[in-house]
Design an enzyme around this catalytic site. Structure first.
Site, PDB file in Angstrom:
ATOM      1  N   TYR A   1     -11.563 -18.821  19.598  1.00  0.00           N
ATOM      2  CA  TYR A   1     -10.291 -18.930  20.035  1.00  0.00           C
ATOM      3  C   TYR A   1     -10.366 -18.077  21.387  1.00  0.00           C
ATOM      4  O   TYR A   1     -10.621 -16.916  21.174  1.00  0.00           O
ATOM      5  CB  TYR A   1      -9.089 -18.722  19.276  1.00  0.00           C
ATOM      6  CG  TYR A   1      -9.040 -20.019  18.430  1.00  0.00           C
ATOM      7  CD1 TYR A   1      -8.635 -21.412  18.871  1.00  0.00           C
ATOM      8  CD2 TYR A   1      -9.229 -19.849  16.742  1.00  0.00           C
ATOM      9  CE1 TYR A   1      -8.544 -22.412  17.816  1.00  0.00           C
ATOM     10  CE2 TYR A   1      -9.006 -20.908  15.973  1.00  0.00           C
ATOM     11  CZ  TYR A   1      -8.431 -22.081  16.535  1.00  0.00           C
ATOM     12  OH  TYR A   1      -8.276 -22.994  15.612  1.00  0.00           O
TER      13      TYR A   1
ATOM     14  N   MET B   1      -8.844 -18.541  10.923  1.00  0.00           N
ATOM     15  CA  MET B   1      -8.246 -18.557   9.725  1.00  0.00           C
ATOM     16  C   MET B   1      -9.402 -18.893   8.588  1.00  0.00           C
ATOM     17  O   MET B   1      -9.104 -18.054   7.552  1.00  0.00           O
ATOM     18  CB  MET B   1      -7.378 -19.869   9.492  1.00  0.00           C
ATOM     19  CG  MET B   1      -6.437 -19.942   8.227  1.00  0.00           C
ATOM     20  SD  MET B   1      -5.334 -21.346   8.121  1.00  0.00           S
ATOM     21  CE  MET B   1      -4.205 -20.871   9.133  1.00  0.00           C
TER      22      MET B   1
ATOM     23  N   LYS C   1      -2.647  -0.227 -10.036  1.00  0.00           N
ATOM     24  CA  LYS C   1      -1.428  -0.891  -9.390  1.00  0.00           C
ATOM     25  C   LYS C   1      -2.050  -1.903  -8.461  1.00  0.00           C
ATOM     26  O   LYS C   1      -3.040  -1.784  -8.007  1.00  0.00           O
ATOM     27  CB  LYS C   1      -0.419   0.177  -8.719  1.00  0.00           C
ATOM     28  CG  LYS C   1      -1.107   0.892  -7.351  1.00  0.00           C
ATOM     29  CD  LYS C   1      -0.275   2.120  -7.092  1.00  0.00           C
ATOM     30  CE  LYS C   1      -1.175   2.742  -5.930  1.00  0.00           C
ATOM     31  NZ  LYS C   1      -0.356   4.272  -5.581  1.00  0.00           N
TER      32      LYS C   1
ATOM     33  N   ARG D   1       9.530  10.829  -0.546  1.00  0.00           N
ATOM     34  CA  ARG D   1       9.593   9.395  -0.874  1.00  0.00           C
ATOM     35  C   ARG D   1      10.317   9.484  -2.038  1.00  0.00           C
ATOM     36  O   ARG D   1      11.441   9.097  -2.412  1.00  0.00           O
ATOM     37  CB  ARG D   1       8.310   8.551  -1.054  1.00  0.00           C
ATOM     38  CG  ARG D   1       7.581   8.353   0.318  1.00  0.00           C
ATOM     39  CD  ARG D   1       6.372   7.515   0.253  1.00  0.00           C
ATOM     40  NE  ARG D   1       5.508   7.723  -0.971  1.00  0.00           N
ATOM     41  CZ  ARG D   1       4.600   7.235  -1.414  1.00  0.00           C
ATOM     42  NH1 ARG D   1       3.789   6.360  -0.590  1.00  0.00           N
ATOM     43  NH2 ARG D   1       3.843   7.595  -2.401  1.00  0.00           N
TER      44      ARG D   1
HETATM   45  C1  LIG Z   1      -1.223   5.122  -5.712  1.00  0.00           C
HETATM   46  C2  LIG Z   1      -0.926   6.360  -6.363  1.00  0.00           C
HETATM   47  C3  LIG Z   1      -2.209   7.350  -6.748  1.00  0.00           C
HETATM   48  C4  LIG Z   1      -3.256   6.890  -6.573  1.00  0.00           C
HETATM   49  O1  LIG Z   1      -3.703   7.180  -5.210  1.00  0.00           O
HETATM   50  P1  LIG Z   1      -5.320   7.176  -4.370  1.00  0.00           P
HETATM   51  O2  LIG Z   1      -5.067   7.519  -3.230  1.00  0.00           O
HETATM   52  O3  LIG Z   1      -5.468   5.905  -4.601  1.00  0.00           O
HETATM   53  O4  LIG Z   1      -6.173   7.972  -5.507  1.00  0.00           O
HETATM   54  C5  LIG Z   1      -1.944   8.569  -7.529  1.00  0.00           C
HETATM   55  N1  LIG Z   1      -0.448   8.723  -7.839  1.00  0.00           N
HETATM   56  C6  LIG Z   1       0.537   8.155  -7.469  1.00  0.00           C
HETATM   57  C7  LIG Z   1       2.076   8.612  -7.797  1.00  0.00           C
HETATM   58  C8  LIG Z   1       0.353   6.907  -6.821  1.00  0.00           C
HETATM   59  O5  LIG Z   1       1.232   6.070  -6.291  1.00  0.00           O
END
Ligand SMILES: *Cc1c(COP(=O)(O)O)cnc(C)c1O
Length: 374
Positions: free
Chosen positions: A265, A313, A35, A130
């Site tokens: 800065y 930046m 993701k 969640r």
């Molecule tokens: C992002 C995610 C993972 C992976 O999590 P990590 O901590 O990066 O291993 C696994 N399961 C779900 C549902 C996630 O959203």
């Protein structure tokens, strides 16, 4: 000439880290979680190194499409499921498996016109609060899904809130096991922290066999990218992980800073005595956190030194005292692996910024060119 900054992706690290996951969960199939554009690495850049996984898990339909267009015919799982009814058409067309975490998604499935039933992962909320059905409501959701002609196999899934911490997973695992005891289907429980910390061996070693998670499918994300899910309690080196991303930039200027003069800065850093500094072509617009204070570690020509003054930046200033031979054109490694093999774990830099390796990877800016190492 483009700015001398480069993110290098290391496919060998993905293969190594995937092997590490398989050693920790030898009987499970592995979803490589890609993701957020593969945690900022770029799906196209990680695909080859991760094709040894059993499937790819992600959130975004456009990203699923990209994985398919790379030629992946195996399973793809949408970790948040669909967002609207017409997403299901794409699931049918691209053969995507999807999470079902709420009644609205079951309604969408019931309204979906398809001849090919879909594979779904029914998510339980075991305490993260969640996504997912509570243990009390889980079975009725399962029964509703099971009655739909649009649904093929139902797998059972949950996501731990505390796999990386002292609370652990035992309580949430018990909630999951209790509510799914007599339900058929494959199970998917573990994220990276659960895979590494709650294995059979660890459970035996700590005499807490109840804390051993057994999944048909594990869902590693961050470990595949070589960052420790539980830093600073453990490091990537402790878990035997290799970094999958190096961020490096060149020194584009050097300065001799006199005693009592400021740097950057706000003159937030003032030299105690005369010193040499290098100006690195990387700033917060590249994804290097502005909040990193003086003293954040950095490698210059593979030698460990520190940042001085405020991150701006497009530039960072670094102390060249430990590297007198460094100068214009020297390479500063902001995280990852230097040419001489020295490592700077992304987790160390993230800790200086009060965050985690995940956020730094995901925050790599679009303007940074990315190269895949051989
Ligand atoms: C992002 C995610 C993972 C992976 O999590 P990590 O901590 O990066 O291993 C696994 N399961 C779900 C549902 C996630 O959203």
């Amino acid at each position: 000439m483009p700015r001398p900054i480069l993110a290098t992706i290391h496919p060998a690290a993905f293969r190594h880290n995937l092997e590490r996951v398989r050693r920790a969960a030898p009987d499970a199939r592995v979803w490589a979680v890609v993701k957020a554009n593969a945690y900022g690495h770029g799906i196209e850049h990680v695909f080859d190194g991760m094709r040894g996984a059993d499937g790819f898990a992600l959130l975004d339909l456009a990203e699923a499409q990209r994985v398919r267009s790379l030629g992946w015919r195996g399973p793809i799982l949408l970790l948040e499921g669909v967002f609207e009814l017409r997403d299901l058409e794409l699931c049918s067309r691209l053969d995507l498996w999807h999470t079902v975490h709420c009644d609205a998604q079951i309604d969408m499935l019931a309204a979906h016109k398809t001849n090919v039933p879909q594979r779904v992962f029914l998510k339980m909320n075991v305490g993260m609060n969640r996504l997912g059905f509570t243990p009390e409501r889980y079975r009725s959701a399962w029964a509703r899904l099971n009655a739909l002609p649009q649904v093929d196999e139902i797998s059972l899934m949950c996501h731990f809130s505390d796999a990386d911490g002292p609370r652990g997973v035992a309580e949430q695992m018990a909630a999951f096991a209790g509510a799914t005891r007599d339900l058929p289907g494959e199970r998917s429980l573990s994220n990276s922290a659960a895979i590494l910390r709650h294995t059979v061996e660890q459970a035996q070693a700590t005499a807490h066999p109840e804390a051993c998670v057994v999944s048909d499918w594990v869902r590693p994300g961050i470990v595949l990218y070589g960052s420790a899910p539980d830093y600073p309690e453990q490091t990537a080196a402790h878990w035997g992980l290799q970094p999958s991303m190096t961020l490096a930039a060149k020194i584009i200027a050097t300065q001799i800073v006199p005693a009592r003069a400021g740097v950057g800065y706000g003159s937030s850093f003032v030299a105690e005595s005369e010193m040499r500094i290098g100006v690195v072509a990387c700033g917060y617009a590249d994804g290097y956190p502005r909040i990193c204070p003086t003293g954040t570690p950095v490698l210059v020509d593979g030698v460990r030194t520190r940042t001085v003054g405020r991150v701006s930046m497009d530039m960072i200033t670094v102390d060249l005292t430990p590297v007198p031979t460094a100068g214009l054109g020297s390479t500063a490694t902001l995280w990852g692996r230097a040419a001489n093999g020295a490592l700077l774990p992304i987790d160390e830099v993230a800790a200086c910024a009060g965050t985690v390796g995940y956020e730094l990877m995901c925050g790599l800016a679009a303007r940074v060119p990315v190269e895949v190492a051989a």
